[in-house]
Design an enzyme around this catalytic site. Structure first.
Site, PDB file in Angstrom:
ATOM      1  N   SER A 496      -9.995  21.861  46.706  1.00  0.00           N
ATOM      2  CA  SER A 496      -8.566  21.798  46.467  1.00  0.00           C
ATOM      3  C   SER A 496      -7.826  21.046  47.566  1.00  0.00           C
ATOM      4  CB  SER A 496      -8.017  23.215  46.280  1.00  0.00           C
ATOM      5  OG  SER A 496      -6.784  23.181  45.614  1.00  0.00           O
ATOM      6  N   ASP A 507      -9.170   7.124  51.184  1.00  0.00           N
ATOM      7  CA  ASP A 507      -8.492   6.046  50.468  1.00  0.00           C
ATOM      8  C   ASP A 507      -7.703   5.130  51.406  1.00  0.00           C
ATOM      9  OD1 ASP A 507      -9.505   6.986  48.096  1.00  0.00           O
ATOM     10  OD2 ASP A 507      -7.734   8.171  47.606  1.00  0.00           O
ATOM     11  N   LYS A 521     -12.268  20.942  42.667  1.00  0.00           N
ATOM     12  CA  LYS A 521     -11.192  21.760  42.108  1.00  0.00           C
ATOM     13  C   LYS A 521      -9.894  20.979  42.233  1.00  0.00           C
ATOM     14  CE  LYS A 521      -8.176  25.267  41.591  1.00  0.00           C
ATOM     15  NZ  LYS A 521      -6.712  25.211  41.793  1.00  0.00           N
TER      16      LYS A 521
END
Length: 732
Positions: A496, A507, A521
């Site tokens: 999460s 990224d 998740k």
């Protein structure tokens, strides 16, 4: 901690691995109902009728359950992310999940029972919408009838000591096997099941009279529990068969378990710090809670099963197999500072495998115990020391009440990490590892804020809700706090908010991600207390957590199902085939949306290729890696086992072989590290594999620091934003 749901995020969004299964005492919710159910043959019917006569009146749904069923259906229809209609197709899924929840090992129902339940296959959708829970309770009553038959049969078998020299096997993994056809087949199955229970206790050193007493008490406890089942238990089991047919993180909490959820959220309990659920008569560890006694000890792991509990240093171990979850919880809880002993059947081990006893000192889990911690490691490279700072973040937290009250120095993950970075810099840190292993999530704004410590400015995560509306959350603090070489260490239990943090830094090209593929998740839950006011009273109707959205990386790909893939993979004792979002059959799928506009801060691919090459060369003949890989192989063999010999001679030989293999693995590692070898398996006190991954992580970090050159000058918040801009991104 005993129950776990999604950890609180913002007012609309929640983050964390929403287990919720501790609220579903599914496999062993044996209640008080006994209604007439036609057995496959006359003998079975006679036995069942006798058993039923000794039990309480049949359970029946109340108007409260009927009302809550309609309310839950309405909320799900309005808010659930799937927008899937409650129709015949979903009704069929719900029935299969309900039957599997009640009898996942196909050891109670007869094939004829299952055939009889076919009349409900396309009626449960109407039953939920109409608030008619009678079919649900009718199925449960048959289950209870079969269960009490089996317990009485098992008690009867204890009158005769079996022959442990007979060479026969017990197939304990029956999840994919057909249900027994008749009483003869069912009796044969349970004779072997009871014999395995008996043999396991004999191998543990118990004399035959003690074996009989222990098992009679165990089986009788199940019968007693039948008389204690409440309608809300049955209803909760079924409602979760409904919600879990939509996704793994939507769940219903009964009024009793809703209170447990509130205790979890407030951290106002004293125990060992573990989320538990009931599975196939075993109270099983879902996960350990950061900062709790279990996490601090490092001796309890997900999927470990609790078989007995003792109070204090020497209190008698009480067998708890087959107990209700809440009864086990009460035995584990106690005043802070007192001790409790748990007898554990390790994760993946077959019933009857050698068990271990772990002693815990109960304590209250506090924010301090869950706080980030830092440590400096020194690694030699080319004759000079490299200072590697490691910050372990167990969860994303914030003292929300203090923040709302205007307290200037309220506690939070980001503030603690900033303070620790300053401290590590003063010690000469050249490269930083953010250790997010086992971090299941937490307070989302803290994850977003912590990303901001390592980037100049930009988006952190995208969120799409049920309506399709997309929000883009930004780094709340322009500027960069730490610009040096950065590694994020993750494992399969990083979930999460941890995945949002790791994915964003990957990224941006700001960090090298090492470890395992993360949990996956990437969904958002909203909590709905179901209580309502009626003529001044407010009956407690429990709580519904419903999935209302998904997280997406700034590159557009979801963290859901796939998680974050590491740039450099490291081995782990956690099996990705057993743990993770993609192990759930109804997990929401991975998908993608438009990428956000963001500034790429660096291209780490060339350095990652060099780091991977150095890592491969270093670990090729590493004693530590050989030790870890041999441990993983041994675990894989244990997990693959589906049956057990019921011959005492064979079982003793197998145990001796396992002990020799364990001793050989431990001593190979100790000799390679200049340590004195153990004389026997009894001397093995600590799993040496725990530190091997972190050691290799610091080696990778030292390589990174060496390849990066001298450390960058310290940066402070508010620095200039990098001018290189791009929307290009790494494919997922």
């Amino acid at each position: 901690m005993i129950t776990q749901g999604p950890n609180a995020g913002r007012s609309r969004w929640k983050t964390g691995v929403a287990v919720g299964l501790s609220a579903i005492a599914l496999a062993a919710l044996l209640g008080a109902s006994m209604t007439t159910a036609q057995a496959p043959n006359a003998a079975a019917a006679t036995t069942s009728t006798t058993a039923a006569a000794a039990t309480a009146a049949p359970l029946a749904p109340t108007s409260q359950e009927d009302y809550v069923a309609r309310r839950v259906a309405a909320i799900i229809a309005r808010e659930h992310y799937r927008r899937e209609p409650l129709d015949d197709q979903l009704s069929s899924m719900i029935l299969d999940r309900y039957l599997n929840a009640l009898d996942s090992e196909h050891s109670y129902f007869y094939a004829g029972d299952i055939a009889g339940f076919a009349r409900y296959r396309y009626r449960l959708d109407n039953a939920i919408e109409d608030g008619d829970m009678k079919p649900v309770f009718a199925i449960f009553s048959v289950y209870q009838k079969r269960a009490i038959d089996r317990m009485r049969y098992s008690i009867g078998l204890l009158a005769t000591k079996p022959d442990f020299n007979v060479d026969e096997s017990y197939h304990f993994d029956r999840a994919k096997r057909p249900w027994p056809v008749d009483k003869q087949e069912m009796d044969a199955l349970w004779r072997k099941r009871v014999k395995n229970d008996e043999l396991s206790l004999v191998l543990a050193g118990k004399k035959w009279p003690a074996v009989v007493k222990t098992l009679r008490n165990r089986y009788q406890h199940v019968i007693t529990r039948i008389d204690q089942t409440e309608p809300e238990d049955v209803f909760e089991a079924f409602m979760n068969a409904y919600t879990l047919s939509l996704d793994p993180h939507s769940n219903y909490f009964s009024p009793r378990d809703s209170e447990e959820y509130k205790i979890h959220m407030s951290l106002s309990y004293q125990g060992i710090g573990a989320s538990l659920q009931l599975h196939n008569d075993y109270v099983t560890v879902v996960n350990v809670i950061p900062g709790g006694p279990a996490a601090i000890s490092g001796k309890l792991a997900a999927n470990d099963r609790i078989t007995a509990i003792g109070q204090g240093k020497s209190g008698k171990l009480v067998d708890v197999i087959g107990w209700r979850l809440d009864d086990v919880v009460q035995k584990i809880r106690g005043p802070a500072g007192t001790q409790v002993r748990l007898q554990i059947l390790p994760a993946g081990a077959a019933p009857g495998t050698a068990q271990k006893i772990i002693t815990f000192t109960r304590n209250r889990i506090s924010l301090n115990a869950q706080a980030a911690q830092a440590k400096m490691h020194t690694v030699m490279r080319n004759g000079r020391p490299i200072k590697v700072g490691v910050i372990h973040v167990p969860s994303f937290y914030q003292d929300y009440d203090a923040n709302r009250a205007g307290v200037k120095n309220f506690r939070s993950t980001t503030r603690d990490v900033k303070r620790l970075i300053v401290s590590l810099r003063k010690q000469g840190m050249q490269v930083l590892i953010m250790d997010l292993r086992d971090n299941g999530g937490g307070y989302l704004p803290e994850a977003e804020s912590m990303v901001g410590l390592f980037i100049h400015h930009g988006p952190v995560v995208q969120l799409r809700d049920t309506t399709g509306r997309i929000e883009v959350d930004q780094d709340p603090d322009p500027g960069i706090f730490y610009r040096g070489p950065l590694i994020v260490l993750v494992n399969r239990l990083s979930a999460s908010a941890s995945e949002i943090f790791a994915g964003a830094l990957q990224d941006y090209g700001r960090a090298v991600i090492i470890g395992q593929q993360t949990y996956g998740k990437g969904t958002v839950q909203n909590a709905h207390p179901l209580s309502y006011s009626l003529f001044g009273s407010k009956p407690d109707l429990g709580q519904l957590n419903v999935t209302i959205g998904k997280y997406y990386r700034i590159t557009g790909g979801s963290t859901q199902d796939r998680g974050v893939m590491p740039d450099i993979s490291l081995p782990s004792l956690i099996d990705v085939r057993d743990v993770g979002e993609n192990t759930h059959d109804r997990a929401l799928p991975w998908d993608h949306i438009q990428p956000a506009r963001f500034t790429v801060e660096g291209d780490l691919q060339p350095v990652i290729a060099k780091l991977r090459k150095l890592h491969d060369a270093r670990t090729k003949n590493s004693p530590g890696y050989r030790y870890l890989e041999s441990d993983i192989e041994a675990l894989d063999e244990m997990r693959a086992q589906k049956s057990l010999s019921l011959s005492i001679k064979v079982r003793k030989a197998e145990q001796a072989s396992d002990d020799r293999a364990l001793l050989a693995r431990e001593n190979a590692w100790r000799l390679a590290n200049g340590k004195k070898p153990y004389k026997s398996v009894a001397d093995v006190k600590k799993d040496e594999s725990a530190g091997i991954i972190l050691t290799e992580a610091t080696q990778i970090a030292a390589d990174f620091a060496t390849l990066s050159g001298p450390p960058a000058a310290p940066a402070v918040a508010g620095g200039a934003v990098a001018q290189r801009s791009s929307t290009e991104n790494r494919s997922q």
